[in-house]
Design a protein around this motif. Structure first.
Motif, PDB file in Angstrom:
ATOM      1  N   ILE A 203       0.850  -1.193   0.000  1.00 49.40           N
ATOM      2  CA  ILE A 203       0.000   0.000   0.000  1.00 49.40           C
ATOM      3  C   ILE A 203       0.886   1.243   0.000  1.00 49.40           C
ATOM      4  N   GLU A 204       0.658   2.124  -0.961  1.00 44.51           N
ATOM      5  CA  GLU A 204       1.373   3.396  -1.014  1.00 44.51           C
ATOM      6  C   GLU A 204       0.362   4.505  -1.269  1.00 44.51           C
ATOM      7  N   ARG A 205       0.421   5.553  -0.477  1.00 42.13           N
ATOM      8  CA  ARG A 205      -0.607   6.589  -0.544  1.00 42.13           C
ATOM      9  C   ARG A 205      -0.536   7.434  -1.812  1.00 42.13           C
ATOM     10  N   SER A 206       0.645   7.487  -2.457  1.00 41.43           N
ATOM     11  CA  SER A 206       0.790   8.318  -3.653  1.00 41.43           C
ATOM     12  C   SER A 206       1.667   7.624  -4.675  1.00 41.43           C
ATOM     13  N   ASN A 207       1.251   7.698  -5.953  1.00 40.18           N
ATOM     14  CA  ASN A 207       2.102   7.119  -6.994  1.00 40.18           C
ATOM     15  C   ASN A 207       3.355   7.952  -7.226  1.00 40.18           C
ATOM     16  N   LYS A 208       3.445   9.115  -6.578  1.00 39.65           N
ATOM     17  CA  LYS A 208       4.660   9.925  -6.633  1.00 39.65           C
ATOM     18  C   LYS A 208       5.693   9.476  -5.603  1.00 39.65           C
ATOM     19  N   MET A 209       5.326   8.472  -4.799  1.00 38.27           N
ATOM     20  CA  MET A 209       6.237   7.996  -3.759  1.00 38.27           C
ATOM     21  C   MET A 209       6.616   6.534  -3.943  1.00 38.27           C
ATOM     22  N   TYR A 210       6.314   5.962  -5.111  1.00 35.07           N
ATOM     23  CA  TYR A 210       6.761   4.598  -5.369  1.00 35.07           C
ATOM     24  C   TYR A 210       8.288   4.534  -5.251  1.00 35.07           C
ATOM     25  N   GLY A 211       8.767   3.629  -4.433  1.00 37.23           N
ATOM     26  CA  GLY A 211      10.198   3.517  -4.195  1.00 37.23           C
ATOM     27  C   GLY A 211      10.625   4.129  -2.880  1.00 37.23           C
ATOM     28  N   GLY A 212       9.754   4.989  -2.290  1.00 33.14           N
ATOM     29  CA  GLY A 212      10.037   5.516  -0.970  1.00 33.14           C
ATOM     30  C   GLY A 212      10.649   6.903  -0.959  1.00 33.14           C
ATOM     31  N   THR A 213      10.937   7.368   0.259  1.00 32.39           N
ATOM     32  CA  THR A 213      11.440   8.727   0.490  1.00 32.39           C
ATOM     33  C   THR A 213      12.767   8.974  -0.213  1.00 32.39           C
ATOM     34  N   CYS A 214      13.678   8.029  -0.111  1.00 32.96           N
ATOM     35  CA  CYS A 214      15.050   8.244  -0.576  1.00 32.96           C
ATOM     36  C   CYS A 214      15.118   8.655  -2.042  1.00 32.96           C
ATOM     37  N   ILE A 215      14.464   7.895  -2.914  1.00 33.81           N
ATOM     38  CA  ILE A 215      14.629   8.173  -4.343  1.00 33.81           C
ATOM     39  C   ILE A 215      13.742   9.312  -4.823  1.00 33.81           C
ATOM     40  N   ASN A 216      12.713   9.659  -4.066  1.00 35.23           N
ATOM     41  CA  ASN A 216      11.754  10.656  -4.528  1.00 35.23           C
ATOM     42  C   ASN A 216      11.961  12.045  -3.943  1.00 35.23           C
ATOM     43  N   ILE A 217      12.235  12.125  -2.643  1.00 35.93           N
ATOM     44  CA  ILE A 217      12.271  13.442  -2.011  1.00 35.93           C
ATOM     45  C   ILE A 217      13.458  13.624  -1.074  1.00 35.93           C
ATOM     46  N   ALA A 218      14.413  12.712  -1.077  1.00 37.43           N
ATOM     47  CA  ALA A 218      15.509  12.844  -0.110  1.00 37.43           C
ATOM     48  C   ALA A 218      16.867  12.579  -0.753  1.00 37.43           C
ATOM     49  N   CYS A 219      17.464  11.426  -0.457  1.00 37.94           N
ATOM     50  CA  CYS A 219      18.859  11.160  -0.818  1.00 37.94           C
ATOM     51  C   CYS A 219      19.179  11.445  -2.279  1.00 37.94           C
ATOM     52  N   ILE A 220      18.446  10.808  -3.167  1.00 43.38           N
ATOM     53  CA  ILE A 220      18.796  10.887  -4.587  1.00 43.38           C
ATOM     54  C   ILE A 220      18.605  12.290  -5.164  1.00 43.38           C
ATOM     55  N   PRO A 221      17.439  12.916  -5.039  1.00 46.39           N
ATOM     56  CA  PRO A 221      17.294  14.249  -5.639  1.00 46.39           C
ATOM     57  C   PRO A 221      18.199  15.307  -5.013  1.00 46.39           C
ATOM     58  N   THR A 222      18.401  15.272  -3.702  1.00 46.85           N
ATOM     59  CA  THR A 222      19.259  16.286  -3.085  1.00 46.85           C
ATOM     60  C   THR A 222      20.713  16.117  -3.521  1.00 46.85           C
ATOM     61  N   LYS A 223      21.186  14.887  -3.552  1.00 43.28           N
ATOM     62  CA  LYS A 223      22.584  14.674  -3.948  1.00 43.28           C
ATOM     63  C   LYS A 223      22.768  14.955  -5.439  1.00 43.28           C
ATOM     64  N   PHE A 224      21.725  14.716  -6.240  1.00 41.03           N
ATOM     65  CA  PHE A 224      21.811  15.059  -7.654  1.00 41.03           C
ATOM     66  C   PHE A 224      21.942  16.570  -7.834  1.00 41.03           C
ATOM     67  N   LEU A 225      21.136  17.337  -7.103  1.00 43.19           N
ATOM     68  CA  LEU A 225      21.212  18.787  -7.213  1.00 43.19           C
ATOM     69  C   LEU A 225      22.567  19.301  -6.744  1.00 43.19           C
ATOM     70  N   ALA A 226      23.096  18.726  -5.686  1.00 41.65           N
ATOM     71  CA  ALA A 226      24.420  19.122  -5.212  1.00 41.65           C
ATOM     72  C   ALA A 226      25.473  18.834  -6.276  1.00 41.65           C
ATOM     73  N   HIS A 227      25.351  17.689  -6.913  1.00 44.98           N
ATOM     74  CA  HIS A 227      26.308  17.309  -7.964  1.00 44.98           C
ATOM     75  C   HIS A 227      26.230  18.255  -9.156  1.00 44.98           C
ATOM     76  N   ARG A 228      25.012  18.582  -9.582  1.00 39.18           N
ATOM     77  CA  ARG A 228      24.855  19.444 -10.751  1.00 39.18           C
ATOM     78  C   ARG A 228      25.350  20.859 -10.463  1.00 39.18           C
ATOM     79  N   ALA A 229      25.070  21.366  -9.277  1.00 39.15           N
ATOM     80  CA  ALA A 229      25.526  22.713  -8.936  1.00 39.15           C
ATOM     81  C   ALA A 229      27.043  22.798  -8.941  1.00 39.15           C
TER      82      ALA A 229
END
Length: 458
Positions: free
Chosen positions: A32-58
């Protein structure tokens, strides 16, 4: 009512990995997942992966050094788009990893316990009740919204989730909270060219670190143009015609800042809202986390909790290890326990990253260890000179009586990789000479461990 062998509430690291494991044992599994925008969990959607990607690109684009503000804004907008593409790709990949198993069915909706074996799933389309003999809770954590006047009403106040959807780079950004999440976002947005101010309510900076480490981090952030103000009490937030006015006090002096955006980096709490845990008899601890035993079973023996929702370190790799504990409890000999999980490393992805494992010097002295301390400036490392990233230093704590490594703090380039080698040496109970005399490739940051531990005198 639909019956399964197991119900997993939450699509996070521990839950999704467990779902596949259970399916491989021919269990019929509902996820059960409340949003299809959260498939895979916090890390890949709103935490580890996107933040580290933005740090890398900057850092990759050296955005802060770009003089033309239009170009800088365009680079930020491009990075946000690429971040969205990356998370969308990983989200779909995670969904496909479960959907390909005929024993796994994904339900989108809000989960709420009806009893200790029944969970109601409510979506925009329907309400369904699922039943299973085994239930696993993996709902993660959510941002703590502090009780600051205007914080909930403002159109310019963001959480660590919502700020990454901000399409326009804020010229001036204030971050409330000087913890690790706040520091990472401060580093990211400063690299993109924002003027960044951190307001920390406490009198000490990053309190869990040694003072020499905290001072070095403070100096590096200041050198990069990040303002960090301690003992700052935020009084209120009020939207203006353009941006937002933030009012705070320091030593009784009231100060106002007119900025474009405010980020709340005031901590995260276990996400149990709406679960109706009382209906299942699942108990919470004094901090609002789900109580678990050493095998991650809750107060109800056939219900487990994994990841941030149970409290403790909020790392995706802890959630993954929670899966290993549950797997061993279900299908192994039950010997894996949370009590055995010591010396967990962590990294704070500022620039350079701050990484640590084990005891700090202060903690070792408090525990009455007879210690030896080694320190090595990053500027002495050939690799650091080569890549022109010489800020910071490396520090190790050794038990003088046993020669065992008690802990290490690495504030230097690529420390997030190097710390894992120290962690493994500690876990294997190797003496410090193991790393002092190990043969590393050259030129690398890891070979600095030779020189660091050579500072320990027999």
């Amino acid at each position: 009512m639909t019956t399964f062998d197991a119900i997993i509430i939450g699509f996070g690291k521990g839950g999704k990995t467990l779902a596949v494991e259970l399916s491989n044992h021919n269990w019929k599994v509902a996820v059960i997942e409340r949003s299809n925008k959260m498939y895979g969990g916090t890390c890949i959607n709103i935490a580890c992966i996107p933040t580290k990607f933005l740090a890398h690109r900057a850092k990759q684009e050296q955005v802060k050094e770009v003089q033309d503000p239009k170009v800088r804004l365009a680079l930020y907008d491009q990075a946000i788009q690429e971040k969205d593409e990356l998370t969308a790709f990983l989200r779909q990949k995670n969904y496909n990893n479960l959907a390909q198993h005929e024993n796994i069915q994904v339900f989108e909706g809000t989960a709420s316990f009806v009893s200790d074996h029944e969970v109601q799933v409510t979506s925009d389309k329907e309400t369904t009740v699922l039943s299973a003999p085994q239930i696993f809770i993996n709902t993660g954590a959510e941002t703590i919204i502090p009780n600051i006047p205007g914080a909930r009403e403002s159109q310019h106040v963001y959480t660590s989730t919502s700020i990454m959807d901000l399409k326009k780079l804020p010229k001036k950004l204030v971050i409330i909270g000087g913890g690790y999440i706040g520091l990472e976002f401060a580093s990211i947005y400063r690299q993109f060219g924002s003027e960044v101010t951190i307001l920390e309510g406490g009198s000490k900076f990053i309190t869990r670190e040694d003072r020499d480490v905290a001072d070095a981090v403070y100096d590096v952030l200041s050198k990069k143009g990040i303002d960090l103000i301690l003992n700052a009490k935020v009084i209120g937030l009020q939207d203006a015609q353009e941006g937002i006015i933030l009012s705070y006090e320091v030593s009784g002096n009231a100060i106002e800042l007119h900025v474009d955006a405010v980020l709340l980096a005031t901590g995260r709490k276990p996400n149990v809202n709406g679960l109706n845990l009382e209906a299942a008899g699942v108990k919470l601890d004094e901090r609002g986390a789900i109580q678990v035993d050493v095998h991650l079973r809750t107060s109800v023996s056939h219900i487990w909790a994994l990841g941030d929702v149970k409290g403790g370190p909020q790392f995706t790799y802890i959630s993954l290890d929670d899966y290993r504990i549950v797997k061993d409890d279900l299908f192994g000999n039950g010997t894996r326990r949370t009590e055995d999980r010591n010396n967990v490393p962590y990294s704070v992805f500022i620039d350079p990253p701050l990484s640590r494992v084990g005891l700090s010097e202060e903690e070792a002295r408090q525990k009455k260890y007879n210690i030896k301390v080694a320190k090595l400036p990053a500027a002495t490392i050939p690799r650091a000179r080569l890549i022109q990233e010489t800020d910071g230093f490396l520090k190790a704590i050794v038990d003088a009586d046993t020669n065992k490594i008690l802990g290490a703090t690495l504030f230097c380039a690529e420390s997030s990789e190097v710390i894992n080698m120290v962690s493994m040496a500690i876990q294997m109970e190797q003496p410090y000479t193991f790393l002092r005399d190990h043969i590393f490739t050259h030129p690398t940051m890891s070979e600095a461990l030779n020189d660091l531990f050579s500072q320990i005198k027999a």
